[in-house]
Design a protein around this motif. Structure first.
Motif, short mmCIF file in Angstrom:
data_model
loop_
_atom_site.label_atom_id
_atom_site.label_comp_id
_atom_site.label_asym_id
_atom_site.label_seq_id
_atom_site.Cartn_x
_atom_site.Cartn_y
_atom_site.Cartn_z
N UNK A 170 41.32 51.05 39.02
CA UNK A 170 40.97 50.53 40.35
C UNK A 170 40.44 49.10 40.24
N UNK A 171 39.59 48.86 39.23
CA UNK A 171 39.03 47.54 39.06
C UNK A 171 40.04 46.50 38.61
N UNK A 172 41.15 46.95 37.98
CA UNK A 172 42.16 46.02 37.48
C UNK A 172 43.40 45.96 38.37
N UNK A 173 43.37 46.64 39.52
CA UNK A 173 44.56 46.72 40.38
C UNK A 173 45.04 45.36 40.85
N UNK A 174 44.12 44.41 41.07
CA UNK A 174 44.49 43.08 41.57
C UNK A 174 45.38 42.31 40.59
#
Length: 546
Positions: A170-174
């Motif tokens: 989730x934190x690396x989705x960007x």
């Protein structure tokens, strides 16, 4: 020569100091595990001796009751576990589980829409629904694992590990354009495995406490869960100062959205460590095989399934209300023209206030005379609070309105309208002061009264038997409710606003109140010792106590 002698002396002293230091450190490395192992063995031995004393005391009381009841030909010996369980470790684990469920509530839509322009409200609903669905299927699976293995630690380990990996994604989705929304969808499915351990943890609390202490144990652990659930948006508020831009550590962006994911990844690791070191599996609320074999006349009756089904319905109802909380951001943006940042901040504050009310009620249920009140009355009170919430949350015709479309100016709020749907022209807004009261005080008072009493009643109605599978399906009901309600709520919101969403919830709360009144006499703990001549069903047929 004096200088050379001094140098040699200093070298000797330095080498000696280093040698003694190394020996000391090595000694600590060797002796500390030995001391820990010794203390642990002593603790286990004391625990075994205490359990032996308890079993011996129960055996003595069994013989006393057998002698006492012999003249009247009684064939049933009353048994009860004299212990308390469900301690702070379980409550803290449930707090972290509640955090995992709610920390992204107020920021997921903003994080998603800012990194993927193709995302729609429908996709947002699918994302929420699939997270709930993964939790729904994980609960009975983990519950069955718990029932078969008689272990709480193993399912919790698995759930926390999968959720931790989901938080990292989730934190690396960007970093994954143009697949941001799909990465985020997959990550939220994985994070749904953390609430998938709810059934296991509730089963542990129910079977690690005696019937007398059941309400206290359930209230304390529910206080942990609801505190985590309502504090999730508060933690998200703490990361708002980082802003959307944030800062970079190498290629990784640390901003108000990704920092929450990092925090929850660390929390998942901490949950695993807490489970390993602090969760003591002592099931004093279960009648063991050894205890049954010591009493040849003991019969554990079947539990009443109809009130159990009603409690499942209560859990469906309450978890469906969670979807109203998760829809708070788009609803308040439409009603009050809040910006995305304001929606995260203000809704987080509202849920924090709600958490305060929830904590006060749970604390009162665990530590004051409120715990002596009939669970059915408390459950009915919680349902009344929910009824009030949904009535006043409806777009009643005498509320001010309509909502403001983009390009219009709201004279009372002095901001450009942000309601972008066709129904905005005919929908009034809930007055802001009233919205603040019902979303903080009313909902905060209703949640613990329903969650604590329904969990406690379920455990008492099932009785002193293994509850992993039943509690797993109980949690499955709630998670599946979030899946279904999320899907049609977001769709209804996009098509017709929040009116019919509130009508649906008001209807099922009304049905719950009527059903509680109809089944009032059957919402009682399992009767272990039946009355004389009363037929009692159990797994081998029907038992009579003469």
């Amino acid at each position: 020569m004096d200088i050379d002698a001094r140098i040699k002396a200093y070298k000797f002293v330095a080498y000696s100091a280093v040698t003694f230091s190394v020996v000391a450190v090595v000694s600590v490395f060797i002796t500390l595990p030995m001391v820990y192992n010794y203390v642990n063995n002593v603790k286990k031995q004391i625990h075994t001796d205490v359990n032996f004393c308890k079993v011996s005391a129960r055996d003595i009381w069994s013989e006393v009751h057998l002698i006492k009841d012999a003249p009247s030909n009684n064939t049933r010996i009353a048994r009860q576990a004299y212990s308390t369980g469900g301690g702070g470790g379980g409550a803290f684990l449930l707090l972290l589980t509640g955090l995992q469920m709610s920390i992204y509530f107020t920021s997921t839509w903003q994080y998603l829409s800012e990194n993927d322009e193709t995302v729609t409200v429908d996709f947002f609903g699918v994302l929420l629904a699939l997270q709930a669905l993964s939790s729904a299927f994980a609960n009975p699976l983990f519950g069955y694992w718990n029932q078969v293995s008689s272990s709480t630690r193993k399912p919790v380990f698995c759930a926390c590990a999968i959720a931790g990996f989901g938080n990292v994604l989730y934190g690396l989705a960007y970093l994954a354009p143009p697949f941001v929304k799909w990465v985020m969808l997959f990550s939220r499915i994985l994070t749904g495995f953390s609430p998938g351990a709810l059934g296991v943890l509730r089963s542990f609390i129910g079977t690690a406490s005696t019937q007398e202490d059941r309400m206290k144990a359930v209230s304390i652990t529910n206080a942990g869960f609801t505190a985590g659930f309502f504090l999730g948006p508060t933690f998200q508020i703490c990361f708002i100062p980082l802003g959307k831009e944030g800062f970079y550590i190498g290629p990784f962006l640390i901003n108000m959205y990704t920092s929450a994911a990092i925090f929850m990844s660390i929390a998942s690791v901490f949950s695993i460590l807490l489970t390993y070191f602090c969760l003591e599996e002592n099931y004093v609320g279960i009648i063991s095989k050894e205890e049954k074999s010591q009493d040849p006349y003991f019969v554990l009756p079947k539990f009443d399934r109809l009130p159990v089904l009603l409690l499942f319905y209560m859990w469906w109802l309450m978890c469906g209300v969670v979807c109203v909380e998760s829809m708070a951001a788009p609803v308040t943006i439409a009603m009050y023209n809040w910006s995305r940042e304001d929606a995260v901040l203000y809704n987080g504050i509202i849920q924090t206030l709600s958490c305060v009310f929830t904590f006060i009620v749970n604390f009162s249920l665990a530590s004051t005379k409120l715990k002596t009140i009939d669970n059915r009355l408390l459950l009915l009170s919680g349902l009344v609070f929910f009824e009030i919430f949904f009535i006043f949350h409806m777009p009643l015709p005498f509320y001010p309105g309509p909502l403001d479309r983009p390009g219009t100016l709201n004279s009372s709020i002095s901001e450009i309208g942000r309601c972008e749907f066709d129904w905005c022209d005919s929908t009034p807004r809930v007055p802001l002061p009233l919205y603040l009261v019902i979303c903080s005080a009313i909902i905060g008072l209703g949640f613990p009264l329903i969650s604590s009493t329904s969990s406690s009643l379920l455990s008492q109605i099932i009785g002193p038997r293994k509850q992993g599978t039943v509690q797993g399906f109980f949690a499955f009901t709630g998670a599946f409710s979030q899946f279904v309600v999320s899907l049609f709520s977001t769709r209804l919101f996009e098509l017709s606003g929040y009116k019919w969403i509130m009508v649906y919830h008001w209807s099922i709360v009304t049905i719950a109140i009527i059903s509680t009144l109809l089944l009032w006499r059957r919402l009682v703990p399992l009767k272990i010792t039946p009355s004389h001549g009363e037929a009692t069903r159990y797994k081998l047929g029907t038992f009579y106590r003469m």
